[in-house]
Design an enzyme around this catalytic site. Structure first.
Site, PDB file in Angstrom:
ATOM      1  N   GLU A 235       0.844  -1.197   0.000  1.00 28.20           N
ATOM      2  CA  GLU A 235       0.000   0.000   0.000  1.00 28.20           C
ATOM      3  C   GLU A 235       0.879   1.245   0.000  1.00 28.20           C
ATOM      4  O   GLU A 235       1.779   1.383   0.825  1.00 28.20           O
ATOM      5  CB  GLU A 235      -0.905  -0.016   1.246  1.00 28.20           C
ATOM      6  CG  GLU A 235      -1.632   1.272   1.543  1.00 28.20           C
ATOM      7  CD  GLU A 235      -2.507   1.756   0.418  1.00 28.20           C
ATOM      8  OE1 GLU A 235      -2.477   2.969   0.141  1.00 28.20           O
ATOM      9  OE2 GLU A 235      -3.234   0.925  -0.187  1.00 28.20           O
TER      10      GLU A 235
ATOM     11  N   TYR B  72     -27.319  11.942   2.974  1.00 27.67           N
ATOM     12  CA  TYR B  72     -27.760  10.764   3.713  1.00 27.67           C
ATOM     13  C   TYR B  72     -27.018  10.638   5.044  1.00 27.67           C
ATOM     14  O   TYR B  72     -25.944  11.204   5.242  1.00 27.67           O
ATOM     15  CB  TYR B  72     -27.610   9.484   2.896  1.00 27.67           C
ATOM     16  CG  TYR B  72     -26.251   9.140   2.339  1.00 27.67           C
ATOM     17  CD1 TYR B  72     -25.349   8.359   3.044  1.00 27.67           C
ATOM     18  CD2 TYR B  72     -25.889   9.559   1.048  1.00 27.67           C
ATOM     19  CE1 TYR B  72     -24.122   8.002   2.506  1.00 27.67           C
ATOM     20  CE2 TYR B  72     -24.666   9.213   0.497  1.00 27.67           C
ATOM     21  CZ  TYR B  72     -23.783   8.435   1.234  1.00 27.67           C
ATOM     22  OH  TYR B  72     -22.564   8.084   0.691  1.00 27.67           O
TER      23      TYR B  72
ATOM     24  N   HIS C  88     -22.370   3.933  -0.101  1.00 28.18           N
ATOM     25  CA  HIS C  88     -23.516   3.040  -0.184  1.00 28.18           C
ATOM     26  C   HIS C  88     -22.998   1.607  -0.245  1.00 28.18           C
ATOM     27  O   HIS C  88     -22.201   1.273  -1.120  1.00 28.18           O
ATOM     28  CB  HIS C  88     -24.334   3.325  -1.449  1.00 28.18           C
ATOM     29  CG  HIS C  88     -25.052   4.636  -1.420  1.00 28.18           C
ATOM     30  ND1 HIS C  88     -26.424   4.731  -1.438  1.00 28.18           N
ATOM     31  CD2 HIS C  88     -24.599   5.906  -1.360  1.00 28.18           C
ATOM     32  CE1 HIS C  88     -26.786   6.002  -1.398  1.00 28.18           C
ATOM     33  NE2 HIS C  88     -25.675   6.738  -1.354  1.00 28.18           N
TER      34      HIS C  88
END
Length: 376
Positions: A34, A213, A47
């Site tokens: 990484e 949201y 989501h």
């Protein structure tokens, strides 16, 4: 494929961590490289649709996440100025029964953390930015910016829209700025002074939109993300942005939208990028997944979902194939058609604006879908 195969995963984001965890669980030696020096809690919601939850369930990473995230009863599409409801997609228990898993919204970091918990401790190396890969017969030699190196039998490129491994697989290519930016903000919902909001709403405007949201069952935090025409000249991944810029971009929008924007203490701004579609996701013992091979606009909220699906299907292909070459062919044959469809609809920015049956998206199960051989 033999369990002694050494597998390197470039990038420990959502897709990279998922494929590593799945393969490690099956006994493979997998190391992740990484480029970040550490993972930070960047302000972004996400989501987690039913198709993603099925993969998380397979990883046993869904229970804790489901307790944290909010389970919206509907996804609501509204007209930008009048607030007219254009479409309401039932979710909650109704959606779970229809699509085979729940649909939640949550902080992106919580999703990432849930997956990383399933990666074997000590197998992620940080600060490893790939600068070169050379193939020597069956071995891939990896070189990193810190002057370290590693060898692997199979290399999985999950290194995002600016993938270095993509250059080795499909030739030099750069991400493309599409002429729009995303503004993001997360802040305590108490700042709204008791204002009632639906769990998940997308406001559709002329050439722009905004999603608002909650990202916790407690509803303690509200998240907003936009898409608006803009310019981008920075080399940075994101920048701070003034509230006034966002207010101007959404002038004339419904008072509810304006209130949410005007209440936000601070904003970040991100370029919206994609890549020119490529028809080759593997070469030799190198293979790509997620944004590395099919970065798309975020207008279906499915970029991360496609990466996690890729991870599950690629792991299955490697498990059931005797050699990586056959696994890669099977992987491409089963993922390319679906991803191309998602890319196309996402670019159109029409998904769920009006009555739509999204079963083909949310009902998909990357863990159990039959893997069909390449058509001749």
């Amino acid at each position: 494929m033999k369990r002694t195969t050494r597998i390197a995963v470039i990038g420990a984001g959502l897709g990279g961590a998922t494929v590593a965890a799945l393969l490690q669980r099956e006994g493979y030696e997998v190391r992740l490289y990484e480029q970040a020096r550490a993972f930070e809690r960047v302000g972004a919601g996400i989501h987690v649709s039913a198709n993603v939850m099925k993969v998380l369930r397979h990883l046993d990473a869904d229970t804790r996440l489901s307790r944290i995230g909010i389970h919206p009863d509907t996804f609501t599409s509204r007209k930008w100025d009048s607030g007219e409801v254009l479409f309401e997609l039932p979710l909650g228990d109704t959606g779970e029964q229809k699509y085979g898993a729940s649909y939640i919204t949550v902080h992106r970091n919580d999703l990432h953390a849930a997956i990383l918990e399933k990666v074997q401790p000590g197998t992620i190396e940080f600060g490893k930015r790939l600068i070169d890969v050379k193939l020597d017969r069956a071995i891939a030699h990896l070189s990193f910016s810190d002057e370290s190196a590693a060898d692997a039998d199979v290399v999985i490129g999950a290194d995002g829209v600016n993938s270095k491994l993509r250059d080795a697989v499909a030739g030099p290519s750069k991400s493309r700025f599409i002429g729009a930016v995303a503004h993001r903000a997360i802040y305590p919902s108490t700042l709204l002074g008791g204002m009632e909001l639906r769990n998940c709403t997308k406001w559709w405007g002329p050439g722009s939109h905004i999603l608002i949201y909650y990202i916790e069952q407690s509803r303690n935090e509200i998240y907003l993300v936009t898409s608006a025409k803009g310019e981008w000249h920075s080399q940075a991944a994101w920048e701070l942005c003034t509230r006034e810029e966002v207010v101007r971009a959404f002038e004339g929008f419904h008072p509810e939208v304006r209130k949410v924007i005007e209440t936000a203490p601070e904003f970040t701004k991100w370029p919206i990028l994609d890549i020119k579609p490529i028809d080759k996701w593997s070469a030799g013992n190198l293979v790509l997944l997620g944004d590395a091979c099919h970065a798309m606009t975020p207008y279906m909220a499915s970029g991360a979902a496609m990466a996690i699906e890729d991870a599950a299907v690629l792991a299955r292909c490697l498990l059931q194939s005797e050699a990586h070459a056959a696994a890669f062919v099977l992987y491409e044959a089963n993922r390319m058609p679906r991803v191309k469809k998602v890319q196309k609809i996402s670019a159109e920015n029409s998904f769920l604006r009006y009555p739509t049956d999204p079963t083909w998206v949310f009902g998909y199960d990357a863990v159990t879908v039959p893997l069909e051989p390449q058509q001749q």
